[in-house]
Every structure is written in C-alpha cells, then in structure tokens.
Scaffold this motif. Structure first.
Motif, mmCIF file in Angstrom:
data_model
loop_
_atom_site.group_PDB
_atom_site.id
_atom_site.type_symbol
_atom_site.label_atom_id
_atom_site.label_comp_id
_atom_site.label_asym_id
_atom_site.label_seq_id
_atom_site.Cartn_x
_atom_site.Cartn_y
_atom_site.Cartn_z
ATOM 1 N N MET A 1 47.943 39.976 21.856
ATOM 2 C CA MET A 1 48.877 40.025 20.197
ATOM 3 C C MET A 1 49.302 38.927 19.817
ATOM 4 N N TYR A 2 50.764 39.176 20.469
ATOM 5 C CA TYR A 2 52.023 37.773 20.471
ATOM 6 C C TYR A 2 51.589 36.603 20.494
ATOM 7 N N LYS A 3 50.683 36.304 21.465
ATOM 8 C CA LYS A 3 50.738 34.706 22.054
ATOM 9 C C LYS A 3 50.226 34.176 20.550
ATOM 10 N N GLU A 4 48.690 35.034 20.221
ATOM 11 C CA GLU A 4 48.119 34.426 19.660
ATOM 12 C C GLU A 4 48.053 34.618 18.621
ATOM 13 N N MET A 5 49.245 35.228 17.585
ATOM 14 C CA MET A 5 49.604 35.213 16.030
ATOM 15 C C MET A 5 49.747 34.399 15.656
#
Length: 418
Positions: A52-56
């Motif tokens: 979720m954070y990697k692609e944010m």
C-alpha cells in the motif's frame, strides 16, 4: 553479554501511574477539542501491507518503515503514517463523492528514523482529517483546530508556520523541466542555505530571472502582511497567483477566528510527506526545537483508492505535547489518587465490600484490602496518594485521614446517600 530482555528498545517509552495519567488527561483534552468541531473518531489498522505504501504517490521514505514478514510470507509494515489509511477509509466507505467526512484519530506511529540516537521509533499521534471540502474555509478550520488544541492544553506561546506548495511548485514547473533537479532545489530551499542554493543554480542553464525568483523564496518568511504582498509581486504565472490568493483568504478567515497573531508565513518550507498539494503548516511552541504538529491540504491522495475527495488535515505529536505541557504545569501535580482504602478484618469483609460498592456508585475511587499492620498500610497508602482509610473491624467503621485535605471524614452521611 547484555541480556536484551532487561532493556527497552531505542525510541520507545514505558509510563506508570501519574506519568500515564498526565498523558491520558492531555489526550482526552485533545479528543474533546476535536469532537467540539464535529469530528468523529475512527480506528485504522496498526499494520498494513507494505505494497500500500510502496505504490503510494507521495508517501513515506521506505527506509523509515518498520517492516516484518507475515506467516503467509507477505511484507507488512507497522503504521508509518496516519493520513494514508484514513484517506483509504474515506474513499472506500463513502456513498457519494461529494459527501463530506470529518474524522479524528489517535494512533501510535512507527518510524525507523535515520538520525541520531534519541529519536522516537514509536510515538502517539492525534489528528483530524476533513474530506470533500476544497475551500479555504476548510484549510482555516483545520489550522484553527490545531491552534485551539494548543490553547486548550495551556500553551499560549507558539507560532504556526504556513506555506503553500503550489507557489514554489508552479515556479519550478515553469523554470525547470527536470523533476530531479526540482527536487534538489526544494531540498536546498528547505535548508535555508542561500549560498549552496545559489551555487547549485549557477550550475544550471536556467534563465537568470527564474534563479532570482527561486532565491527570493528563501527570504519570504515573516508576518503575512509583509510576506504575502511581496509574494504576490513575484508571482509570474497563474499557479503562483492562485496559491497566494488562497493564502490571503486563509489568513483572513483565521483572523475572524481571532488567531491571526499566531501566523507566520514561510513560503520556502516543504514537507517530506510530499502528497500535499496546497496549504501546509507546522506548529512550534516557544523554547521547543521540534515541530509539535504539521499538516496541510492533500487533494489527490484518495485518487490512489479510486475516488477524488479533496482533503485537509493535521497530526499532533502527543509525546511532544506532553513534554511541553509538563514544563508549564506544576511538577507536583498529583493526577493518580484513590479516595478511600477500606481495610477490614475477615469477619467484616462482606460489609467492607458493600461499603466499597456504595462509594463507587457515587463516583469515588475505592480500594479494599485485609487489615494486617495499620501503621505499615497507612504509610503505603500515603505513597499511593490515598486520601482516607476506612477501617471496618468488629462491625465498626473508623476513618484515618492519610493525606491532608482528604475527601471527607463524614463517611456515614456519604453512605446514607448511597
């Protein structure tokens, strides 16, 4: 060999008794302030999928995240940021894209900071998020809540530094096509080092007019009545003009709140959480070197979850808030106390329990214990901030005052009320 079981990890804390009660009292003050503006409390997970954070877009530095592997083999991360999961909640639980939502939260935040020893890896944060209101009234309300939160906790000497992402962003988009160069310029502006910034700009094949405007941004700090007119005269495109118009309106609204005196403009500061798109701000208490709160407008964040909901919010570091308030309030303030300790002989235990329940129903804090050594128990009661001891023996009730100005000695009258 050091036994780790006896040590605390770096960057965490344990609290006991009065310390915890003091922090809890401040947290309750904060939550009451948030509720008074119509914000409703929510809860998000303590850990999330790393993806979720990697692609944010505009998220957290990956190296600051505390990660672990789940039994299923997925990479998980302890909550490094509160706004992103709240934005997901707003996007996934809305019936209408125009429905406005006002959330508040309290949550531990976990970050593996790269700076020196002593930085917090875990800290308690409280914050508000206002979705589906793109207007400056929303920006001003968020800032006003931040100010009111400090005032409600007895902090009067502080300032709020305001910036506007759109002002510098619009200038750099016109002046420099290379995104990496723009990022480097922003970092140099944030450091307030005009010498390094000038040296870097001199190496770029950029129009001199743009170079001077960028250097001017570093000096745009101070009273809104002085900074904003200067910024307006330096605005060379619609994006910059729109950003300053927004700033001027937010300041006017904050003056209507009576909070204009707390505002300082700094058009040269940015935020490492680069999902912000408009007004940004940080709050600083006098004689405390770190920002106690920060936030701003983030209109694109919910697009990561499939819906457009412009938003504004802020988070306040409760650990820092407690530290500041503790410098203001008297050191000897007693938070934890017990109204009554009831000591009983075994034969009188049932009577003691009945008395304790009657007192608790009236709102008193009551402990019970078997009578053993009255002198020793009275000494320990004083250590625990117990105000009065009730002794039940042979069906008689006696009172020993432990702390001066105890609750009351007229216990029979109190029990008759129960």
């Amino acid at each position: 060999m050091v036994q780790l079981k006896n040590l605390l990890p770096e960057g965490v804390e344990t609290l006991y008794g009065d310390e915890y009660a003091f922090k809890d009292e401040i947290l309750n003050n904060v939550k009451n302030t948030f509720r008074s503006y119509g914000y409703r409390q929510i809860l998000t997970p303590t850990f999330e999928y790393f993806d979720m954070y990697k692609e944010m877009f505009g998220g957290i530095n990956f190296r600051q995240m505390l990660k672990f592997i789940s039994p299923q083999g997925d990479v998980m991360v302890l909550r490094p940021d509160a706004t992103i999961p709240v934005a997901r909640m707003a996007a996934k639980n809305t019936r209408d894209k125009d429905e406005y939502l006002k959330f508040f939260y309290t949550a531990p935040i976990f970050r593996q900071l790269e700076a020196q020893k002593g930085d917090e890896r875990e800290f308690l944060q409280a914050g508000v998020e206002y979705f589906a209101n793109p207007n400056p009234e929303c920006d001003a309300e968020i800032i006003a809540i931040g100010i009111k939160t400090l005032l409600d906790n007895g902090i009067e000497d502080f300032r709020i530094d305001l910036g506007q992402v759109g002002y510098l962003g619009s200038l750099l988009e016109e002046a420099e096509p290379d995104q990496q160069v723009r990022k480097q310029i922003i970092q140099l502006i944030e450091s307030k080092n005009q010498g390094d910034l000038r040296s870097y700009l001199d190496q770029r094949s950029m129009d001199d007019r743009y170079k001077e405007l960028i250097l001017n941004v570093v000096t745009m700090y101070g009273n809104p009545q002085e900074v904003l007119p200067l910024a307006q005269t330096c605005a060379i495109n619609d994006g910059m003009k729109k950003a300053i118009d927004n700033c001027e309106e937010v300041v006017r609204i904050l003056e209507d709140y009576g909070y204009g005196k707390y505002i300082i403009f700094d058009l040269g500061f940015t935020n490492p959480l680069n999902y912000y798109t408009g007004i940004i701000f940080k709050g600083y208490a006098d004689n405390f070197g770190k920002a106690i709160m920060q936030g701003g407008r983030y209109d694109q964040l919910t697009m990561n979850f499939g819906i457009y909901k412009p938003a504004c919010g802020f988070g306040i570091n409760i650990n820092y808030l407690v530290e500041i308030v503790s410098l203001i309030k008297a050191k000897d303030t007693v938070i934890c106390y017990t109204d009554y300790l009831i000591l009983y002989e075994k034969i009188s235990r049932k009577q003691a329990i009945t008395i304790a329940e009657k007192l608790r129903k009236q709102g008193y804090i009551v402990e019970t214990n078997e009578l053993t050594d009255i002198n020793r128990q009275a000494y320990l009661a004083k250590q625990r901030n117990i105000r009065d001891i009730l002794v039940v023996e042979k069906n008689e009730l006696n009172v020993i005052e432990v702390i001066q100005n105890g609750v009351t000695n007229d216990i029979k009258e109190i029990l008759n009320r129960g």
